[in-house]
Design an enzyme around this catalytic site. Structure first.
Site, PDB file in Angstrom:
ATOM      1  N   LYS A  73       0.832  -1.206   0.000  1.00 59.53           N
ATOM      2  CA  LYS A  73       0.000   0.000   0.000  1.00 59.53           C
ATOM      3  C   LYS A  73       0.867   1.257   0.000  1.00 59.53           C
ATOM      4  CE  LYS A  73      -3.658   2.172   2.799  1.00 59.53           C
ATOM      5  NZ  LYS A  73      -4.478   2.003   4.028  1.00 59.53           N
ATOM      6  N   SER A 149      -9.030   3.029   3.727  1.00 61.92           N
ATOM      7  CA  SER A 149      -8.068   3.620   2.805  1.00 61.92           C
ATOM      8  C   SER A 149      -7.293   2.593   1.991  1.00 61.92           C
ATOM      9  CB  SER A 149      -7.078   4.494   3.582  1.00 61.92           C
ATOM     10  OG  SER A 149      -6.336   3.722   4.509  1.00 61.92           O
ATOM     11  N   SER A 173      -9.636   0.759   7.924  1.00 56.69           N
ATOM     12  CA  SER A 173      -9.134   0.784   6.555  1.00 56.69           C
ATOM     13  C   SER A 173      -8.702  -0.558   5.987  1.00 56.69           C
ATOM     14  CB  SER A 173      -7.976   1.778   6.434  1.00 56.69           C
ATOM     15  OG  SER A 173      -8.447   3.088   6.591  1.00 56.69           O
TER      16      SER A 173
END
Length: 482
Positions: A73, A149, A173
């Site tokens: 990520k 996220s 997230s």
């Protein structure tokens, strides 16, 4: 490799060990799927194809995921030689010279890092949209967000690019995009996975790192590979009794499971999310568990206010690292980010410490509930996956935006505050084919119990075979700009 998507990460690694396929062939399969689906999804924002091929050529360690393609990520974790921007123009030129410890552990496990996935700026939003990298779309419906996220990670895994991908969770997230994309997403216990060497804790202890995956066993095995402190960490979670992978397939016993259909703060919960948790409660009862409707008694509005203050203050801190404490030029951060940081500038040190102490008091009240119950079952989210742009990053009204956010995820952020492990399990789909996750939370440090239950649910209600429409008829569409 035609059957690439028919295997989870451990399954692909087994094929490599047995000599049926090489790491290079697995990488080729992953890159082909990235090339096919990424124009529509915009999940991968930093390709690392050449670096991945060079890593294979140097020789991979004989870890449990030897040769398996993986994605990191674009937030928190640094990959040497790859931009680490937090999806912000403020950090657009930051290029780390070394891996974060979690990335070094990924490599030692045999994973091959093929790219970095999209995230909203500083991971603030429950949708994955940024002015730097654009909009990530949900492979189940391109008009919807994959969540955030870790939405880039979830879109990549759900579309079959990789079997699992790195994710972070400061308010949900990992679990939010797992729910939106039909994946398994475990947020571990606080400090289970080190944030070093760059940091000691994230979001004042609210932030965690792990993965989203298509199988429970991959999540368990990756936790075995990634967990543990570094020297100098401010605190760490107690080690497990046995490897987490060994918990998969073990009986959880007869558990005391409480379930909730109403949100702690009283915000409305969509009928589809209520139906999902009712169905999950029936399934747990059929599996022999004691199930009843109950919820912890705590001051939910106080918890919400405290959570919002932590997010605002840490947004200002993220900016201050680049500016030395001054507010940046407005064109370097998104309007929402700027507004959140401005809202934190008036906080005193006493305000912030008193707020943390208040959060700790509410955490004790929630934790006390788990003296009576082993598991608390809730919808992961209070709403079905939202349309793109629903969480407007161009707004300057941070309070209205925060109210919209906490109405969306009233069940997830409490466990960032308590530090307890919680997982979103893909047990339900709507009539029009959208995944709805159910959240299962356990006591602090009890990932083992949680994984035993989740593996039992996976066996009873398999989801691995489900594929989103984008994988069968991928449109040639760009990710776009928010």
């Amino acid at each position: 490799m035609n059957d690439y998507e028919q295997h989870d990460g451990l399954g692909l690694a087994a094929l490599v060990r047995q000599g049926h396929v090489s790491p290079s062939e697995l990488l080729d399969a992953a890159l082909a799927r990235i090339e096919r689906h990424n124009p529509a999804l915009n999940a991968v924002v930093t390709p690392l194809h050449d670096a991945a091929r060079a890593e294979i050529a140097r020789g991979l360690p004989p870890g449990p995921f030897h040769g398996v393609p993986f994605l990191v990520k674009e937030l928190v974790a640094s990959v040497a030689g790859a931009a680490t921007t937090a999806s912000s123009r403020l950090y657009a030129h930051q290029m780390p010279a070394a891996d974060s410890e979690i990335v070094a552990r990924m490599r030692r496990a045999g994973l091959v890092i093929a790219g970095k996935t999209n995230s909203p700026e500083f991971g603030l939003s429950p949708a994955t949209e940024s002015l730097l990298y654009g909009v990530t779309r949900n492979p189940w419906d391109l008009s919807l967000t994959p969540g955030g996220s870790s939405g880039g990670a979830a879109a990549a895994v759900a579309s079959g690019m990789v079997p699992a991908a790195h994710a972070t969770d400061g308010g949900g997230s990992i679990r939010i995009p797992a729910s939106c994309c039909g994946l398994f997403g475990l947020k571990p216990t606080r400090a289970r996975v080190t944030a070093g060497p760059e940091g000691g804790e994230g979001l004042s202890g609210l932030a965690h790192q792990h993965v989203v995956s298509r199988s429970v066993r991959d999540s368990a095995a990756l936790l075995d590979a990634l967990a543990g402190p570094m020297p100098g960490d401010p605190y760490s979670a107690a080690p497990p009794e046995r490897p987490w992978l060994d918990e998969v397939g073990r009986t959880p016993g007869r558990l005391r499971i409480a379930f909730a259909k109403a949100a702690p703060t009283g915000v409305p919960v969509d009928a589809a999310c209520v139906a999902a948790v009712e169905d999950a409660a029936r399934l747990c009862e059929q599996l022999g568990h004691h199930v009843e409707e109950a919820s912890p008694d705590f001051d939910a509005p106080a918890l919400e206010r405290g959570f919002e203050m932590v997010f605002a203050a840490n947004t200002m801190a993220n900016i201050a690292r680049a500016t030395g404490g001054a507010m940046p030029d407005r064109e370097l951060v998104e309007p929402l980010t700027y507004a959140l940081a401005e809202s934190a500038r008036g906080l005193s040190a006493a305000d912030y410490i008193l707020n943390l102490q208040g959060l700790h008091r509410q955490a004790r009240r929630i934790a006390g509930f788990f003296g009576r119950y082993d598991i608390w079952l809730t919808p992961t989210l209070a709403q079905t996956p939202r349309p793109l742009g629903w969480f407007d990053i161009r707004t300057s009204d941070s309070q209205a935006w925060l109210a919209k956010v906490v109405a969306y995820l009233p069940f997830t952020y409490p466990f960032n505050v308590t530090g307890q492990p919680a997982a979103s399990v893909p047990l339900h789909w709507t009539d029009d084919g959208l995944p709805i996750g159910c959240q299962f939370a356990a006591r602090y440090g009890e990932e083992g119990l949680l994984l035993r239950l989740c593996a039992q649910l996976e066996a009873a209600r398999p989801w691995f075979h489900r594929r989103p429409p984008v994988t069968t008829h991928p449109p040639r569409q760009t990710g776009g700009r928010p």
